[in-house]
Enzyme design. Structure first.
Site, PDB file in Angstrom:
ATOM      1  N   SER A   1       0.873  -1.166   0.000  1.00 55.45           N
ATOM      2  CA  SER A   1       0.000   0.000   0.000  1.00 55.45           C
ATOM      3  C   SER A   1       0.912   1.219   0.000  1.00 55.45           C
ATOM      4  O   SER A   1       1.754   1.368   0.885  1.00 55.45           O
ATOM      5  CB  SER A   1      -0.888  -0.026   1.238  1.00 55.45           C
ATOM      6  OG  SER A   1      -1.821   1.025   1.182  1.00 55.45           O
ATOM      7  N   GLU A   2       0.772   2.071  -1.012  1.00 50.72           N
ATOM      8  CA  GLU A   2       1.822   3.069  -1.253  1.00 50.72           C
ATOM      9  C   GLU A   2       1.944   4.163  -0.188  1.00 50.72           C
ATOM     10  O   GLU A   2       2.876   4.948  -0.211  1.00 50.72           O
ATOM     11  CB  GLU A   2       1.693   3.685  -2.659  1.00 50.72           C
ATOM     12  CG  GLU A   2       0.430   4.469  -2.929  1.00 50.72           C
ATOM     13  CD  GLU A   2      -0.649   3.625  -3.594  1.00 50.72           C
ATOM     14  OE1 GLU A   2      -0.641   2.385  -3.421  1.00 50.72           O
ATOM     15  OE2 GLU A   2      -1.504   4.209  -4.279  1.00 50.72           O
ATOM     16  N   ASN A   3       0.998   4.210   0.758  1.00 45.75           N
ATOM     17  CA  ASN A   3       1.184   5.151   1.863  1.00 45.75           C
ATOM     18  C   ASN A   3       2.203   4.645   2.879  1.00 45.75           C
ATOM     19  O   ASN A   3       2.518   5.347   3.833  1.00 45.75           O
ATOM     20  CB  ASN A   3      -0.161   5.448   2.542  1.00 45.75           C
ATOM     21  CG  ASN A   3      -0.849   4.206   3.052  1.00 45.75           C
ATOM     22  OD1 ASN A   3      -0.882   3.184   2.378  1.00 45.75           O
ATOM     23  ND2 ASN A   3      -1.385   4.281   4.251  1.00 45.75           N
TER      24      ASN A   3
ATOM     25  N   SER B   1       8.587   4.011   0.148  1.00 46.08           N
ATOM     26  CA  SER B   1       7.507   3.305  -0.534  1.00 46.08           C
ATOM     27  C   SER B   1       7.623   3.467  -2.047  1.00 46.08           C
ATOM     28  O   SER B   1       7.477   2.510  -2.807  1.00 46.08           O
ATOM     29  CB  SER B   1       6.162   3.843  -0.062  1.00 46.08           C
ATOM     30  OG  SER B   1       5.108   3.172  -0.697  1.00 46.08           O
TER      31      SER B   1
END
Lengths: 218, 237
Positions: A46-48, A88
């Protein structure tokens, strides 16, 4: 018949491999997580800043400090790790994510993708989509083949502002699984009960059909 | 305040020196890990013409969104906006300048800014509206665009724990842009849930070293959830 959202997700899930790190976009791509084949280990990015995203929390497990890129509350899977946003996107841009699945408004025969902006309508932003399409080698775009009015979304040239240039090689629509190479769409599979003719009629860009095209199986 | 002790006693002191037309780098992703009380203090101060560099712009009544009604924000550099009606109105009316930046590029702009790197090449955004006016170059046959880094007059950061020297530990995905923002402010202000004495945090577990932190304050947080999604508990299922 055209595939349902769940069937699109199910077909994408067949492309997963054991040990894959996968980034799933918002919408249909998120559903892919429900169809990971049994006995297969897949880790969701999850890119956060979360690698190893788990299922949604129970009411008791909710933690405001733990969300996914869609800002939904989530949990962490066993073996998860947490990192900052630069780290990330280092993973994403550096090509370390094995598979990226995301939606689009349009794709074209040159692998261009438009997915974030419709001029004249409210522009909310690209979020991480531009980084994802630029950084990943293995991307599957999920989308409907045509608009409700029968206007093709698989084009000779995207009409909307691009999210990325020349980066898409695979598209799964509600009608067909298509590969993009050498400036053409290549029909690999069709949805059960959907004819090659129907797909051709709804594909504006050049579509190569070689031999018998198998129906998707689930 | 003496030596390496970064603790200030009030939010007023924490944001002292912020003046009109400055640039503020903000940590947070959506409403997760935002410096709620520092944002409240900026609203209270009424500073105007600010440029914010932040992944998002809050919602109508929480986060950076609360600075919109009084027109305190002149420009925002963000990757995803429009979760609030007033933002939409100001953007459509041309009252608010919005520079949409890919999320990874935004993070890298902060990281590079804090690391003294003025610009970097990235493939992200090549051939898209983001590339307009930017230098392009090929490396190993691939196209890249030149993106300039960002620094701010202030950075506002939310961490979980700190020691008095400003060594920071973040919690879960509330980390997000915060460690990057912390490096990119001329004056970096951090609010935390708990301040401990130097030596109490394990040096191996510190995410942001105190060298980046100028002011530190302990606060209480609402931690509003934007998308509450749950599954039934085992008992119900």
């Amino acid at each position: 018949m055209a595939l349902s959202r769940e069937q699109i997700a199910q077909r994408v899930a067949q492309e997963l491999q054991d040990g894959y790190y996968v980034n799933l976009g918002i919408g249909i791509p998120t559903l892919v997580a429900n169809y990971v084949p049994q006995g297969m280990e897949v880790m969701l990015q999850s890119e956060n800043g979360l690698l190893g995203m788990g299922q949604f929390p129970t009411e008791e497990e909710i933690d405001a400090d733990l969300i996914n890129a869609g800002k939904q509350t989530v949990t962490m899977a066993t073996g998860a790790s947490i990192f900052d946003s630069a780290e990330s996107f280092a993973m994403i841009r550096g090509g370390h994510v094995d598979l990226t699945v995301l939606g689009a408004f349009e794709v074209d025969v040159n692998g261009n993708i438009a997915s974030y902006m419709i001029p004249g309508k409210l522009i909310k932003g690209m979020g991480g989509a531009m980084d994802l399409v630029a950084g990943a080698d293995n991307i599957i775009v999920t989308m409907t083949h045509a608009s409700k009015h029968g206007v093709s979304k698989l084009l000779t040239e995207c009409s909307l502002p691009l999210t990325g240039k020349g980066c898409i090689k695979k598209v799964l629509t509600d009608l067909a699984f298509i590969e993009i190479k050498e400036g053409k769409f290549h029909l690999l599979e069709r949805a059960p009960g959907v004819s090659v003719e129907e797909i051709k009629n709804l594909t504006e860009g050049e579509l190569v059909v070689s031999g018998d095209i198998p129906e998707m199986t689930f | 305040m003496a030596g390496f002790d970064k603790v200030v006693s009030s939010y007023e002191e924490a944001m002292a020196g912020l003046s009109d037309n400055m640039t503020v780098i903000s940590g947070g992703f959506g409403l997760c890990g935002i410096a709620e009380n520092l944002i409240n203090e900026i609203k209270k101060k009424g500073t105007k013409g600010l440029t914010f560099v932040s992944n998002n712009c809050g919602v109508d009544d929480f986060g950076l969104g609360i600075l919109l009604p009084n027109r305190q924000i002149k420009k925002i550099v963000a990757s995803y906006v429009g979760e609030n009606a007033e933002f939409e109105r100001q953007m459509m009316a041309g009252e608010l300048e919005v520079e949409l930046t890919p999320q990874g590029t935004l993070a890298e702009k902060m990281r590079a800014g804090g690391a003294g790197i003025p610009a970097f090449f990235t493939a992200t955004g090549f051939g898209t509206p983001v590339a307009q006016g930017k230098e392009e170059r090929q490396f190993n046959g691939r196209d890249y665009i030149l993106e300039e880094s960002i620094t701010g007059d202030f950075a506002i950061v939310k961490a979980w724990k700190a020691d008095r020297y400003g060594n920071l530990v973040f919690r879960k995905t509330a980390r997000n842009f915060n460690p990057l923002a912390a490096t990119a402010g001329k004056i970096t202000v951090v609010e935390v849930e708990e301040i401990v004495e130097p030596g109490e945090l394990d040096p191996d577990q510190i995410h942001t070293p105190g060298i980046y932190v100028d002011r530190l304050i302990q606060g209480t947080f609402e931690k509003r959830i934007e998308q509450r999604t749950v599954r039934p508990s085992e008992a119900e299922a």
